[in-house]
Design an enzyme around this catalytic site. Structure first.
Site, PDB file in Angstrom:
ATOM      1  N   GLU A   1      45.451 -74.870  40.028  1.00 50.23           N
ATOM      2  CA  GLU A   1      44.391 -75.327  41.124  1.00 50.23           C
ATOM      3  C   GLU A   1      44.156 -74.462  42.247  1.00 50.23           C
ATOM      4  O   GLU A   1      42.786 -74.222  42.564  1.00 50.23           O
ATOM      5  CB  GLU A   1      44.579 -76.807  41.449  1.00 50.23           C
ATOM      6  CG  GLU A   1      43.485 -77.400  42.113  1.00 50.23           C
ATOM      7  CD  GLU A   1      43.881 -79.054  42.460  1.00 50.23           C
ATOM      8  OE1 GLU A   1      42.888 -79.431  43.097  1.00 50.23           O
ATOM      9  OE2 GLU A   1      44.860 -79.480  41.935  1.00 50.23           O
TER      10      GLU A   1
ATOM     11  N   GLY B   1      41.396 -85.416  47.453  1.00 50.63           N
ATOM     12  CA  GLY B   1      41.928 -86.729  47.857  1.00 50.63           C
ATOM     13  C   GLY B   1      43.251 -86.998  47.602  1.00 50.63           C
ATOM     14  O   GLY B   1      44.041 -87.425  48.392  1.00 50.63           O
ATOM     15  N   GLY B   2      44.109 -86.087  46.718  1.00 49.63           N
ATOM     16  CA  GLY B   2      45.625 -86.395  46.394  1.00 49.63           C
ATOM     17  C   GLY B   2      46.243 -85.249  46.897  1.00 49.63           C
ATOM     18  O   GLY B   2      47.406 -85.501  46.913  1.00 49.63           O
ATOM     19  N   SER B   3      45.743 -84.168  46.762  1.00 49.88           N
ATOM     20  CA  SER B   3      46.330 -82.778  47.250  1.00 49.88           C
ATOM     21  C   SER B   3      45.692 -82.105  47.981  1.00 49.88           C
ATOM     22  O   SER B   3      44.175 -81.833  48.265  1.00 49.88           O
ATOM     23  CB  SER B   3      47.093 -82.218  45.876  1.00 49.88           C
ATOM     24  OG  SER B   3      45.812 -81.725  45.246  1.00 49.88           O
ATOM     25  N   THR B   4      46.242 -81.058  48.637  1.00 48.68           N
ATOM     26  CA  THR B   4      45.537 -79.792  49.366  1.00 48.68           C
ATOM     27  C   THR B   4      46.081 -78.421  48.873  1.00 48.68           C
ATOM     28  O   THR B   4      47.296 -78.295  48.631  1.00 48.68           O
ATOM     29  CB  THR B   4      45.866 -80.083  50.768  1.00 48.68           C
ATOM     30  OG1 THR B   4      44.885 -79.048  51.538  1.00 48.68           O
ATOM     31  CG2 THR B   4      47.113 -80.007  51.273  1.00 48.68           C
ATOM     32  N   GLN B   5      45.450 -77.407  49.005  1.00 45.53           N
ATOM     33  CA  GLN B   5      45.814 -76.251  48.448  1.00 45.53           C
ATOM     34  C   GLN B   5      45.328 -75.158  49.772  1.00 45.53           C
ATOM     35  O   GLN B   5      44.464 -74.968  50.216  1.00 45.53           O
ATOM     36  CB  GLN B   5      45.126 -75.691  47.155  1.00 45.53           C
ATOM     37  CG  GLN B   5      45.713 -76.419  45.835  1.00 45.53           C
ATOM     38  CD  GLN B   5      44.834 -77.713  45.715  1.00 45.53           C
ATOM     39  OE1 GLN B   5      43.676 -77.905  46.230  1.00 45.53           O
ATOM     40  NE2 GLN B   5      45.590 -78.940  45.429  1.00 45.53           N
TER      41      GLN B   5
END
Length: 475
Positions: free
Chosen positions: A237, A267-271
């Site tokens: 991702e 909404g559920g993760s950050t990269q």
């Protein structure tokens, strides 16, 4: 008296001399073509009699018959033109030129193709329909345009009703049929990749949703490749979002190796993903934070990591203490929401910041290099929340910048803005804390906020489409 015999002999002798003189004159002046004239041997010339330039007119003798003089008629010989070599023969004039012969361009140099990518996120499902023009098989294709559409909620909201989740995919495929020419349907791949929303679901529920999507794809007129429906891992991702942004900003076309980093807040993760300039960044990072792949004859080694549970919505629940150890919402959510956190948020920015920091501190790794002057593009909820709070364009989180001033203002005046967005104070505080306490950005770092670049959505979807066509082999 002269005898007749003597007179006749004398006349014959004079006549013979006259004919001999005329024969000599015409032999010398007859037309001789240039080709032969200049090649005539000198010995032939010496054998000729001397030329008589002014012949003496004969005086008629008494008793000798006279003949009328025939005037000499000169007919100049036509000029002889030496033959022209064949290679120099003049080309006849073409009155009606022949039609130009159409030379078809090789297929590889003008190939037009489409790709359909579904982004099944935690808060919505988006369809990206790309049209490419491939001018050179070994170079990057040209992105002609993108058709984008999104529906809410995301697939994960249908965890107990997979059939209804499949219907949302059918609706989006109708848009694809209107966008892609019918003759291209059978060779246009359709792919769906699900992200953190499904990664946070129990395995059986996530599998049921993906199976339903696969059935919808199989009944569509588009090309359905192997593994067309899958759950994408966090590393891919981040890497594919980096490919998208650097392709759209033109950095993948240049040989300077100058690229930009990306910050994606879902909404559920950050990269976070960027190309390190310093070996210290790679050496100090955990081994699973470094990804390598090859794209268009270039090998890239990126710093990248996806933090599952640190997306905006997941962070809200974690901040409110609404998530249990299994990542599910606890029954105490409503109580904590109304009585625990919001009073602190209303009390001011500092108390909000303290609560949010508990979700980040010690969890997010601080890469060495972000403290430098690297350029980062921030998108998804970074952009959305900045728009809602009045931030547009470049975002500089310094003590004197509008960024912190607006956050402090919003949190201290929460009563006024609660009707507009009851979570705005919490979200903006979380973003500030994630950038500063989490990733370790300096307070004077400038971030480029972007929802689109060159009118194309900034997400991993375009990079994933490249991955399908080129197989980047990310590891």
């Amino acid at each position: 008296m002269t005898s007749p015999t003597l007179l006749l002999t004398l006349s014959l002798w004079l006549l013979a001399g006259s004919l001999l003189t005329e024969a000599t004159y015409y032999r010398h002046h007859r037309y001789i073509p240039h080709f032969y004239r200049y090649r005539e041997h000198s010995a032939n010339t010496e054998n000729l009699l001397p030329e008589i330039s002014s012949p003496v007119r004969e005086v008629p003798q008494p008793g000798v018959p006279t003949y009328p003089e025939i005037p000499e008629v000169f007919h100049p010989a036509p000029e002889v033109i030496p033959p022209i070599p064949g290679a120099f023969h003049p080309v006849p004039e073409v009155v009606h030129p022949a039609p130009e012969v159409y030379q078809p361009v090789p297929e590889a140099s003008s190939r037009v193709f489409h790709g359909i990518m579904f982004d099944a996120g935690s808060t919505g499902t988006r369809i990206h329909i790309y049209k490419f023009i491939q001018k050179d098989p070994v170079e990057l294709p040209v992105l002609d345009n993108e058709m984008y559409h999104a529906v809410k909620p995301g697939l994960s909201a249908y965890k107990d009703n997979p059939e209804e989740g499949g219907n949302t995919i059918r609706q989006l495929l109708k848009i694809a049929k209107k966008t892609v020419p019918e003759e291209e349907w059978r060779r246009t791949p359709v792919v769906l990749k699900a992200t953190a929303g499904l990664r946070l679901l129990p395995e059986d529920k996530a599998s049921a949703l993906l199976k339903e999507v696969q059935e919808v794809f199989d009944e569509s007129p588009f090309f359905v490749p192997n593994n067309s429906v899958s759950l994408m891992n966090g590393t891919n991702e981040g890497v594919l979002a980096w490919v998208t942004v650097n392709f759209l900003t033109g950095h993948l076309y240049s040989n300077t190796r100058r690229t930009v980093g990306i910050l994606d807040l879902g909404g559920g993760s950050t990269q976070i993903t960027f190309l390190p300039k310093s070996k210290k960044t790679i050496q100090s990072a955990p081994s699973n934070y470094i990804a390598r792949f090859n794209l268009f004859n270039h090998t890239y080694q990126l710093y990248t990591h996806s933090y599952l549970g640190n997306g905006l919505y997941a962070a809200r629940l974690a901040t409110l203490g609404a998530l249990g150890a299994d990542g599910r919402v606890s029954s105490a959510f409503c109580h904590l929401y109304m009585h625990l956190f919001f009073p602190k948020c209303y009390a001011g920015y500092k108390l909000c910041y303290y609560e949010v920091m508990k979700v980040i501190k010690g969890i997010v790794h601080q890469p060495y290099e972000v403290k430098g002057s690297s350029i980062f593009y921030a998108f998804s909820y970074y952009f959305d929340r900045a728009v809602e709070s009045g931030l547009i364009g470049e975002w500089a989180p310094t003590k004197e910048s509008p960024f912190l001033q607006i956050i402090i203002f919003l949190c201290n005046k929460m009563t006024k803005y609660r009707a507009i967005s009851p979570f705005l104070c919490m979200d903006m505080t979380y973003i500030t804390c994630l950038l500063k306490e989490g990733f370790g950005f300096k307070e004077n770092t400038v971030l480029q906020l972007a929802k689109k670049v060159n009118n194309v959505e900034t997400s991993w979807a375009l990079g994933a489409t490249f991955d399908y066509f080129r197989n980047l082999n990310i590891h």
